[in-house]
Design an enzyme around this catalytic site. Structure first.
Site: not given
Length: 201
Positions: A71-73, A109
């Site tokens: 994940c990425d934010s 993501g």
């Protein structure tokens, strides 16, 4: 089924645990700046998704039979800028000066990889967008929040599930995505690679 979270985020871990999953936590160590620099002028949603894929792939290299989620934010501001972790009090203060009383879109993501026999046999990736309506902390409140250290290591310099929640007036979308991992999106991605949520409970 071995379920691996490619993230050091305690918030993501808590979301998964509260949803009945006890993941194996493995930190990817991905150089986010290098990944971003390798992309050809990506849209914000494409950037967070590419970073999520890179993190999942980095961890998958050492797995034999597992499902890995990365994940990425980042926060997308109304003027089109993307903001990751501020890192310093000064940067966090500046960001809050611009977003207090306004809105931003938290982009997260997600990437899921299915690994069998040490090989990635299936994958799915996408992003989630949630509008965040920020309140207006007083100067004293903001300085106390900055001094807590909480906003320095999180995308957009705020949390929904911590002290920052006092300064969020509301959201339009999925709250778990703002915390760090969207349960509905992750469930959909798992389904695309042939994994049911009940398989990882």
């Amino acid at each position: 089924m071995r379920f691996v979270l490619a993230s050091a985020s305690p918030a993501r871990l808590t979301v998964l645990r509260n949803a009945g999953v006890e993941p194996v936590v493995r930190v990817s160590g991905v150089d986010e700046d290098a990944v971003a620099a390798s992309l050809d002028n990506p849209e914000p949603a494409g950037l967070v998704t590419a970073l999520a894929v890179a993190k999942a792939e980095a961890v998958a290299a050492d797995e034999r039979d597992a499902v890995v989620v990365g994940c990425d934010s980042m926060l997308l501001t109304p003027d089109g800028r993307v903001q990751g972790k501020p890192g310093t009090v000064e940067v966090a203060r500046e960001r809050w000066g611009g977003m207090a009383g306004s809105t931003g879109t938290l982009l997260t993501g997600h990437a899921v990889l299915r690994i069998v026999g040490g090989r990635i046999v299936d994958r799915a990736a996408d992003h989630q967008a949630t509008v965040v309506r920020f309140g207006k902390p007083t100067e004293d409140e903001l300085e106390a929040y900055l001094a807590s250290g909480e906003p320095l290591g999180v995308a957009g310099a705020f949390t929904l599930d911590g002290r920052g929640g006092w300064f969020v007036d509301g959201i339009d979308g999925d709250p778990s995505s703002v915390i760090g991992i969207s349960l509905p999106l992750t469930r959909g991605l798992l389904s695309r690679i042939g994994v049911r949520v009940s398989d990882i409970w």
